[in-house]
Design an enzyme around this catalytic site. Sequence first.
Site, PDB file in Angstrom:
ATOM      1  N   ASP A   1       0.803  -0.909   0.080  1.00 30.90           N
ATOM      2  CA  ASP A   1       0.050  -0.024   0.112  1.00 30.90           C
ATOM      3  C   ASP A   1       0.817   1.200  -0.010  1.00 30.90           C
ATOM      4  O   ASP A   1       1.332   1.700   1.104  1.00 30.90           O
ATOM      5  CB  ASP A   1      -1.064  -0.062   1.325  1.00 30.90           C
ATOM      6  CG  ASP A   1      -1.998   1.173   1.243  1.00 30.90           C
ATOM      7  OD1 ASP A   1      -1.915   2.021   0.392  1.00 30.90           O
ATOM      8  OD2 ASP A   1      -2.702   1.017   2.034  1.00 30.90           O
TER       9      ASP A   1
ATOM     10  N   HIS B   1       0.596   8.308   3.324  1.00 33.81           N
ATOM     11  CA  HIS B   1       1.283   7.627   4.667  1.00 33.81           C
ATOM     12  C   HIS B   1       2.729   8.112   4.729  1.00 33.81           C
ATOM     13  O   HIS B   1       3.396   7.541   5.494  1.00 33.81           O
ATOM     14  CB  HIS B   1       0.880   6.298   4.686  1.00 33.81           C
ATOM     15  CG  HIS B   1      -0.317   5.847   4.552  1.00 33.81           C
ATOM     16  ND1 HIS B   1      -1.428   6.104   5.447  1.00 33.81           N
ATOM     17  CD2 HIS B   1      -1.217   5.267   3.290  1.00 33.81           C
ATOM     18  CE1 HIS B   1      -2.658   5.792   5.029  1.00 33.81           C
ATOM     19  NE2 HIS B   1      -2.523   5.395   3.958  1.00 33.81           N
TER      20      HIS B   1
ATOM     21  N   ILE C   1      -0.078   9.913   7.959  1.00 38.19           N
ATOM     22  CA  ILE C   1      -0.766   9.319   8.832  1.00 38.19           C
ATOM     23  C   ILE C   1      -0.701   7.719   8.736  1.00 38.19           C
ATOM     24  O   ILE C   1       0.021   7.228   7.742  1.00 38.19           O
ATOM     25  CB  ILE C   1      -2.189   9.615   9.075  1.00 38.19           C
ATOM     26  CG1 ILE C   1      -2.947   8.985   7.534  1.00 38.19           C
ATOM     27  CG2 ILE C   1      -2.600  10.800   9.185  1.00 38.19           C
ATOM     28  CD1 ILE C   1      -4.440   9.045   7.494  1.00 38.19           C
TER      29      ILE C   1
ATOM     30  N   GLY D   1      -4.661   2.789   7.862  1.00 38.21           N
ATOM     31  CA  GLY D   1      -5.945   2.107   8.635  1.00 38.21           C
ATOM     32  C   GLY D   1      -5.621   0.671   8.886  1.00 38.21           C
ATOM     33  O   GLY D   1      -5.786  -0.070   9.877  1.00 38.21           O
TER      34      GLY D   1
END
Length: 256
Positions: free
Chosen positions: A204, A209, A224, A227
């Site tokens: 990913d 990110h 961030i 998830g």
Amino acid sequence: RRVHGGDKKCSRMVDVSEHIGKWKEIPVAYNRRDLITYAIGIGCDDLRYVYEKHRDFAAFPTYPVVLGFKGAASDVVPFPSPAMASTMFVTLPGTKVGLDGERYIEKVRDLPARETALILRSRLVGVHRKGKGALVEVESELIDQSGLLYYRIISGSFMVGAKDFVECGESFSASVPVPQSPPDSVVEYNIPENQAQLYRLSGDYNPLHVDPQFAKRAGYDKPILHGLCTLGFSVRAVLSTFADNDASLFKSVKVC
């Protein structure tokens, strides 16, 4: 649910109902290095998941969530990746960024802990309004060439800012009330600042990110954590607390 209407406003809205229920297949593959990289990416240090010579070496049970990003690639991939592009069902107007919102992961049988090629088949099940955007739900099945089922996954992606679309299909989304009783157990992890940089190596490569400028354009102060990385940490906490960290005892998990 499907929305119908004949006024001018409705006619200008994007309707993706024709894509509901149509299966798409992509080849996916992984090897022992991929399994180890994923385990480290969710903070795991149990030798069963990070040492290929351990007698009980196994895939951590949430590993399949990255195959939809990675596909069969063995190198860094763009974002969206070719695997994602092959199963991308909808593009909704106004979308600023896509985030993992909800996930149901059901293990039907253990993954082989060796180099393996499988098939990921997916279909769009629903598009619905949620908050200031849309929840796009996709059902996936991880199978081998004979059709033997390994995993079933339902993904709910939150499209931030999505607008001017017609709701369609069904939804597996459900609100879960916060229990009023004390927790059965409390697990705390110290998550390093660079954890997202490790996790992204599993497939990913969303710049949200890792790239500070991209994160700011998306409305965040800094990059961030994925998830799905948080999901991995959470499942690891439950598995280690209640199942001796034994992957064979994992059945399913739902994050809403």
